[in-house]
Scaffold this active site. Sequence first.
Site, short mmCIF file in Angstrom:
data_model
loop_
_atom_site.label_atom_id
_atom_site.label_comp_id
_atom_site.label_asym_id
_atom_site.label_seq_id
_atom_site.Cartn_x
_atom_site.Cartn_y
_atom_site.Cartn_z
CG HIS A 69 -7.90 4.75 -0.36
ND1 HIS A 69 -6.95 3.95 -0.95
CD2 HIS A 69 -9.04 4.03 -0.37
CE1 HIS A 69 -7.50 2.80 -1.30
NE2 HIS A 69 -8.77 2.82 -0.96
CB VAL A 81 -0.93 0.03 1.23
CG1 VAL A 81 -1.91 1.19 1.12
CG2 VAL A 81 -1.68 -1.30 1.38
#
Length: 161
Positions: A89, A82
Amino acid sequence: MSGHGAPAPAPVDCSDLRVAVVAASWHTQVMDGLIAGAQRALADYHVAEHRLVRVPGAFELAVVADALARQHYDVVVALGVVIRGGTPHFDYVCQAVTEGLVRVALDRSLPVGFGVLTCDGDQQALDRAGLEGSKEDKGYEATSAALLTARTLKELGTTAP
């Protein structure tokens, strides 16, 4: 486990363990390195067979890890990336993935290797992917940690429900 002071355990025989690796698909180059690192660890620990399952992204890791845990694997290794963007987010996904994988580990009494990179940029991810020139090999480290934890649980006589 990160950088300086990381343990360097000697591989032990884990040939009796059933191992599944669940890997996200985003950031292909980094994921290829993480998966290769996990496979090197499995070989070093004498795990001849394992199952590799791919999922779209990091958010999907926990639900598939849980499904694999219910299939009586001794170890599940979760690999993903990520990378921070310009919105919140990143924070939500990182928290959800971490909490989800911890839940799988605790609810199933099962070692879940946490090989999810949470990075501020592409270079941080590449530096941790176990690629040629990388500073760290998080796929290997996460797999090693999960295997050693499974071995410890077996020695303690603890089994998954």
